[in-house]
Motif scaffolding. Structure first.
Motif, short mmCIF file in Angstrom:
data_model
loop_
_atom_site.label_atom_id
_atom_site.label_comp_id
_atom_site.label_asym_id
_atom_site.label_seq_id
_atom_site.Cartn_x
_atom_site.Cartn_y
_atom_site.Cartn_z
N ASN A 43 -23.15 9.31 0.83
CA ASN A 43 -23.06 8.80 2.20
C ASN A 43 -23.51 9.85 3.19
O ASN A 43 -23.46 11.06 2.91
CB ASN A 43 -21.62 8.38 2.52
CG ASN A 43 -21.11 7.29 1.58
OD1 ASN A 43 -20.34 7.56 0.68
ND2 ASN A 43 -21.55 6.06 1.78
N LEU A 60 -6.38 2.01 -2.53
CA LEU A 60 -6.92 0.97 -3.40
C LEU A 60 -6.14 0.92 -4.70
O LEU A 60 -5.28 1.76 -4.97
CB LEU A 60 -8.40 1.26 -3.69
CG LEU A 60 -9.32 1.45 -2.47
CD1 LEU A 60 -10.72 1.80 -2.94
CD2 LEU A 60 -9.34 0.20 -1.62
N TYR A 106 -26.90 7.74 -3.88
CA TYR A 106 -25.49 7.36 -3.86
C TYR A 106 -24.64 8.05 -2.81
O TYR A 106 -23.53 7.59 -2.53
CB TYR A 106 -24.87 7.60 -5.24
CG TYR A 106 -24.52 9.03 -5.53
CD1 TYR A 106 -23.23 9.52 -5.35
CD2 TYR A 106 -25.49 9.92 -6.00
CE1 TYR A 106 -22.91 10.83 -5.63
CE2 TYR A 106 -25.17 11.23 -6.29
CZ TYR A 106 -23.88 11.69 -6.11
OH TYR A 106 -23.57 12.99 -6.39
N ARG A 160 -13.30 3.65 -9.87
CA ARG A 160 -14.66 3.12 -9.95
C ARG A 160 -15.48 3.46 -8.72
O ARG A 160 -16.65 3.85 -8.83
CB ARG A 160 -14.61 1.59 -10.12
CG ARG A 160 -15.97 0.92 -10.28
CD ARG A 160 -15.81 -0.59 -10.24
NE ARG A 160 -15.32 -1.04 -8.93
CZ ARG A 160 -14.75 -2.22 -8.71
NH1 ARG A 160 -14.53 -3.04 -9.71
NH2 ARG A 160 -14.37 -2.55 -7.49
N ASP A 161 -14.89 3.35 -7.52
CA ASP A 161 -15.66 3.49 -6.28
C ASP A 161 -15.76 4.93 -5.78
O ASP A 161 -16.72 5.25 -5.05
CB ASP A 161 -15.03 2.63 -5.18
CG ASP A 161 -15.14 1.14 -5.47
OD1 ASP A 161 -15.86 0.77 -6.41
OD2 ASP A 161 -14.48 0.35 -4.76
N TRP A 162 -14.81 5.81 -6.15
CA TRP A 162 -14.77 7.13 -5.53
C TRP A 162 -14.71 8.28 -6.53
O TRP A 162 -15.48 9.23 -6.42
CB TRP A 162 -13.60 7.20 -4.54
CG TRP A 162 -13.71 6.13 -3.52
CD1 TRP A 162 -13.04 4.94 -3.50
CD2 TRP A 162 -14.60 6.09 -2.40
NE1 TRP A 162 -13.45 4.17 -2.44
CE2 TRP A 162 -14.42 4.86 -1.75
CE3 TRP A 162 -15.54 6.99 -1.89
CZ2 TRP A 162 -15.13 4.50 -0.61
CZ3 TRP A 162 -16.24 6.63 -0.76
CH2 TRP A 162 -16.04 5.40 -0.13
N GLN A 173 -9.94 0.40 -8.96
CA GLN A 173 -10.96 0.35 -7.93
C GLN A 173 -11.24 1.73 -7.35
O GLN A 173 -12.40 2.08 -7.09
CB GLN A 173 -10.54 -0.60 -6.81
CG GLN A 173 -11.64 -0.88 -5.79
CD GLN A 173 -11.25 -1.90 -4.75
OE1 GLN A 173 -10.09 -2.33 -4.70
NE2 GLN A 173 -12.19 -2.29 -3.91
N LYS A 221 -17.42 10.93 -4.84
CA LYS A 221 -17.69 10.77 -3.40
C LYS A 221 -16.40 10.91 -2.60
O LYS A 221 -15.38 10.31 -2.96
CB LYS A 221 -18.32 9.41 -3.14
CG LYS A 221 -19.69 9.23 -3.73
CD LYS A 221 -20.12 7.77 -3.75
CE LYS A 221 -20.09 7.12 -2.38
NZ LYS A 221 -20.66 5.74 -2.42
N CYS A 272 -13.72 10.46 0.61
CA CYS A 272 -13.36 9.44 1.60
C CYS A 272 -12.07 9.87 2.27
O CYS A 272 -11.32 10.71 1.75
CB CYS A 272 -13.21 8.06 0.96
SG CYS A 272 -11.90 7.94 -0.28
#
Length: 322
Positions: A32, A42, A30, A49-51, A46, A56, A58
């Motif tokens: 990067n 976002l 998972y 859920r994504d970060w 979202q 993770k 960004c």
């Protein structure tokens, strides 16, 4: 050596093998290879859920493009608005605050001075020994500099909604180029917003914890003497502090050979950009001279991910070098 000792050594080696393989699996599953960029924030769902949920990092562009601070926060404006305010400034001989120096964990001298006096030093109008950095992490923006809060937000609405809470602290950062934040981790979801200049981060995921050395150090404080030199004064009757002795800019791989297995991510956060730095990620920070930033600390959820990290940390401490 009897059979029990052989079995114990074998079990310890099996644990070490598991600790070595886990970071590799995490990168394959998972993580990067670099810190991704998002063009704008976002929705709360979202982003969670994504970060946040997968832990993770960004970098988000245009996440606070409506802040007046981006155009207003220059030395002339700051002198006018908060120049007479007395603030807490960290002063060190070498720029390393909250860092290992020999066999000590040394925190900076905390000096009270007006904001204008600090700007005089940063702009080179006044010479002074030491490196100066506004880095007090106790919501110093809202507590010491409330006059500036109208130029920013005191929380990030979509992050507050995603987490269901307001930030524990909103911090203001301003300092000299030589001010460095040594490698450490925090129990916060961190949104780091650069207003001017740039910040250079080295990030290491929590799954690389087996490769990160910790040692115990006597706590101490820098004190500047009348001749301008600094001394290190022990904090009496204080417990030893666990800290990372390794400098990722110049790692001592003979002393800490397993750091070779860590895979740091390097990123530069420029003016107008926001870094989402997830909880428990190890990070080391440098900056351009006079860089200004504001960050938001949201307390992490102490959920099953935290339990897993604590297990990895305990196992790493139990078996020593992996």
């Amino acid at each position: 050596m009897d059979g029990v000792q052989h079995e114990r050594i074998r079990d310890m080696e099996e644990v070490r093998n598991c600790l070595r393989s886990m970071p590799k699996e995490a990168r394959e599953l998972y993580l990067n290879n670099s810190v991704p960029y998002l063009d704008g924030s976002l929705s709360p769902l979202q982003f969670y859920r994504d970060w946040i949920s997968p832990n993770k990092p960004c970098i988000i562009r245009n996440a606070f493009s409506d802040w007046p601070a981006l155009s207003k926060w220059n030395p002339a404006y700051l002198r006018d608005v908060v120049g007479s305010k007395v603030i807490s400034v960290a002063v060190t001989p070498n720029g390393y605050a909250d860092a290992v120096n020999g066999d000590r964990f040394v925190i900076p001298e905390e000096r009270q001075m007006t904001f204008s006096s600090l700007l005089d030093i940063i702009e080179g109008k006044e010479k002074s020994n030491g490196v100066f950095y506004v880095q007090k992490q106790c919501s110093n923006l809202t507590e010491e500099l409330p006059e500036l809060t109208g130029d920013v937000q005191t929380h990030i609405p979509w992050m507050s909604e995603a987490l269901g809470k307001l930030p524990d602290a909103v911090n203001f950062w301003l300092g000299e180029e030589h001010a460095v934040t040594s490698m450490h981790k925090d129990h916060y979801e961190n949104l780091y917003c650069v207003i001017s200049g740039e910040k250079r981060f080295i990030l290491i995921p929590p799954t690389d914890r087996p490769f990160i050395p910790y040692e115990l150090y006597q706590p101490a404080t820098y004190k500047q003497k009348q001749d301008g030199s600094f001394e290190i004064v022990d904090e009496e009757d204080s417990e030893k502090v666990p800290w990372i002795p390794l400098d990722p800019l110049n790692p001592d791989l003979e002393r800490y050979p397993f750091y070779r297995l860590a895979q740091p991510l390097y990123c530069t956060v420029k003016a107008g950009e926001m870094l989402y730095l997830p909880s428990l990620w190890f990070h080391h920070v440098r900056q351009s001279h006079g860089c200004i930033a504001v960050n938001f600390w949201y307390d992490m959820d102490y959920d099953i991910k935290y339990n897993y990290f604590q297990l990895v940390e305990s196992l790493t401490g139990a078996v020593g070098s992996v």
